[in-house]
Design an enzyme around this catalytic site. Structure first.
Site, PDB file in Angstrom:
ATOM      1  CB  ILE A   1     172.613 -19.038 180.472  1.00 53.13           C
ATOM      2  CG1 ILE A   1     171.816 -19.665 179.323  1.00 53.13           C
ATOM      3  CG2 ILE A   1     172.516 -17.509 180.412  1.00 53.13           C
ATOM      4  CD1 ILE A   1     170.337 -19.383 179.365  1.00 53.13           C
TER       5      ILE A   1
ATOM      6  CG  ASP B   1     176.410 -25.493 189.085  1.00 53.00           C
ATOM      7  OD1 ASP B   1     176.072 -24.744 188.156  1.00 53.00           O
ATOM      8  OD2 ASP B   1     176.175 -26.727 189.088  1.00 53.00           O
TER       9      ASP B   1
ATOM     10  CB  THR C   1     172.867 -31.505 187.664  1.00 50.12           C
ATOM     11  OG1 THR C   1     172.893 -30.519 186.615  1.00 50.12           O
ATOM     12  CG2 THR C   1     172.257 -30.893 188.932  1.00 50.12           C
TER      13      THR C   1
ATOM     14  CB  THR D   1     162.020 -19.860 180.183  1.00 49.65           C
ATOM     15  OG1 THR D   1     161.579 -20.258 178.902  1.00 49.65           O
ATOM     16  CG2 THR D   1     161.106 -20.536 181.207  1.00 49.65           C
ATOM     17  CG  ASP D   2     160.364 -17.837 175.368  1.00 51.94           C
ATOM     18  OD1 ASP D   2     160.732 -18.926 175.859  1.00 51.94           O
ATOM     19  OD2 ASP D   2     160.539 -17.552 174.153  1.00 51.94           O
ATOM     20  CD  GLU D   3     160.607 -23.561 176.837  1.00 52.02           C
ATOM     21  OE1 GLU D   3     159.992 -24.571 177.183  1.00 52.02           O
ATOM     22  OE2 GLU D   3     161.743 -23.589 176.338  1.00 52.02           O
TER      23      GLU D   3
ATOM     24  CE1 TYR E   1     163.193 -24.923 182.360  1.00 53.14           C
ATOM     25  CE2 TYR E   1     162.124 -24.456 180.259  1.00 53.14           C
ATOM     26  CZ  TYR E   1     163.045 -24.119 181.243  1.00 53.14           C
ATOM     27  OH  TYR E   1     163.804 -22.979 181.099  1.00 53.14           O
TER      28      TYR E   1
ATOM     29  CE  LYS F   1     163.174 -20.973 185.015  1.00 50.43           C
ATOM     30  NZ  LYS F   1     164.447 -20.784 185.772  1.00 50.43           N
TER      31      LYS F   1
ATOM     32  CE1 TYR G   1     163.109 -34.738 169.342  1.00 46.53           C
ATOM     33  CE2 TYR G   1     162.429 -32.845 170.646  1.00 46.53           C
ATOM     34  CZ  TYR G   1     163.248 -33.949 170.474  1.00 46.53           C
ATOM     35  OH  TYR G   1     164.188 -34.247 171.432  1.00 46.53           O
TER      36      TYR G   1
ATOM     37  N   GLY H   1     152.992 -32.497 174.047  1.00 41.28           N
ATOM     38  CA  GLY H   1     152.731 -31.127 174.532  1.00 41.28           C
ATOM     39  C   GLY H   1     153.640 -30.097 173.893  1.00 41.28           C
ATOM     40  CG  HIS H   2     156.963 -29.708 170.276  1.00 42.97           C
ATOM     41  ND1 HIS H   2     157.628 -30.306 169.242  1.00 42.97           N
ATOM     42  CD2 HIS H   2     157.726 -28.642 170.649  1.00 42.97           C
ATOM     43  CE1 HIS H   2     158.744 -29.642 168.996  1.00 42.97           C
ATOM     44  NE2 HIS H   2     158.817 -28.630 169.831  1.00 42.97           N
TER      45      HIS H   2
END
Ligand code: NAD
Ligand code: TYD
Length: 349
Positions: free
Chosen positions: A13, A34, A37, A131-133, A157, A161, A214, A289-290
């Site tokens: 992004i 940056d 990585t 993120t929306d996660e 992750y 965040k 998955y 944990g999906h």
């Protein structure tokens, strides 16, 4: 004229954003910090190096002294913070890097901005890209995530965040730092690292390899074209209210299996003689944990800032798959690791 610090500008992004910004705001200066990585690829920015006002700095946001020096030397007034460990699957096998970069790295940037800005300049902005996660998972009939939805992250992750989002918020309330946060849904588009679902499936299908799904493949994500995300960030930088968060999303929910079938259909059209690509679909063990479903209510972006996506999923996915088809050399160099020598070649001297 703004002096932007874009962190993580060699990633998916971030590199799209650097291109977008230089094209739409040519008068501004952009410093891209940056660490390069595995996810950082300077080939994503080929051609950008020549732009006046663009500079690449190879460095780690966890190096607090370096970050502070950069703020001072460059006179940074705007931060757009993308740098992160970003892949859920990698966070399951190695969470430590996520805590380090996403939490400690964000803290360093906040500290540098606090020291450097000192409340003097009303134009300064710190935009944190999230993120929306962080909101966790939804059931089939649940309403979409709003900015008021409580955080309930389920992976290392998303937890890292969420922690960074909280830190950013606290710097507004405690120190008055001029922060803005965006929580965006799944992005797709050019330059996405080919271990993420859409490029992975496209490339495997092209090469006749299994397409790993998955679990039952019925997990739902909201997908947004990366260019629309960049426009959304721009809108928030220009008109967002300080201390606020903004959900950015495509109102475009798809089950994983349907995305994969769409990609297969597109390739079947392009390669009519091949074995039908859907025959390559292979169900594999589910991710621990999906999260079952993400959905974004982007109403605030529309009401307050007039933003809405410009791509439909049909136009966006077609453009993206065509890009991967034409840019085979790009993803082959990512896959065989050759992209990592680009830095040495171009900046080694
Ligand atoms: P990416 O993994 O493609 O890129 C991350 C970039 O950050 C890479 O260039 C990497 O080299 C750099 N980086 C990593 N650690 C660093 C460090 N310690 N110091 C300096 N640079 C470092 O990620 P992306 O998909 O482009 O995501 C960018 C941001 O957007 C992330 O913060 C992510 O959480 C957020 N986001 C991503 C999505 C998505 O669908 N990809 C959706 C919503 C939000
Ligand atoms: P991904 O692109 O890793 O993004 P995120 O986990 O941040 O949403 O995955 C998108 C969805 O696709 C997610 O539900 C996991 C699923 N997925 C597969 O089914 N197979 C795969 O090989 C990958 C990489 C992802």
């Amino acid at each position: 004229m703004k002096k932007l610090l874009v962190t993580g500008g060699a990633g998916f992004i971030g590199s799209n954003f650097v291109r977008y910004w230089i094209e739409n705001h040519p008068e501004d200066q952009v410093v891209n910090l940056d660490a390069l990585t595995y996810a950082g690829n300077l080939e994503n920015l080929e051609g950008v190096e020549e732009s006046l006002g663009y500079r690449f700095v190879h460095g780690d946001i966890c190096d607090g002294e370096m970050v502070k020096r950069l703020f001072r030397e460059e006179g940074i007034d705007t931060v757009v913070h993308f740098a992160a460990e970003s892949h859920v699957d990698r966070s399951i096998t190695g969470p430590e890097a996520f805590i380090r970069t996403n939490v400690f790295g964000t803290f360093n940037l906040l500290e540098a901005a606090r020291e450097s800005w000192n409340g003097d300049d009303p134009e300064c902005r710190f935009l944190h890209v999230s993120t929306d996660e962080v909101y966790g998972t939804l059931g089939p009939g649940d309403p979409a995530f709003t900015e008021q939805t409580p955080f309930a992250p389920n992976s290392p992750y998303s937890a890292s965040k969420a922690a960074s989002d909280h830190l950013v918020r606290s710097y507004f309330h405690t120190y008055g730092l001029p922060v803005l946060t965006t929580n965006c849904s799944n992005n797709y588009g050019p330059y996405q690292f080919p271990e993420k679902l859409i490029p992975l499936v496209f490339i495997n299908a092209l090469e006749g390899k299994p397409l790993p799904i998955y679990g039952d493949g019925m997990q739902i994500r909201d997908w947004l074209h990366v260019e629309d995300h960049c426009r959304g960030i721009d809108a928030v930088l220009q008109g967002g209210r300080l201390g606020e968060t903004y959900n950015i999303g495509g109102v475009n929910e798809w089950a994983n299996i349907d995305i994969v079938k769409t990609i297969c259909q597109r390739l079947d059209q392009l390669r009519p003689g091949d074995q039908p690509k859907a025959e390559l679909i292979t169900y594999v063990k589910d991710r621990p944990g999906h999260d079952r479903r993400y959905a974004i209510d982007a109403g605030k972006m529309n009401r307050e800032l007039g933003w809405k996506p410009s791509y439909t999923f049909e136009t966006g996915i077609e453009q993206t798959l065509d890009w991967y088809l034409v840019n085979q050399a790009w993803w082959e160099r990512v896959r065989d690791g050759a992209y990592r020598s680009y830095y040495e070649k171009h900046y080694g001297r």
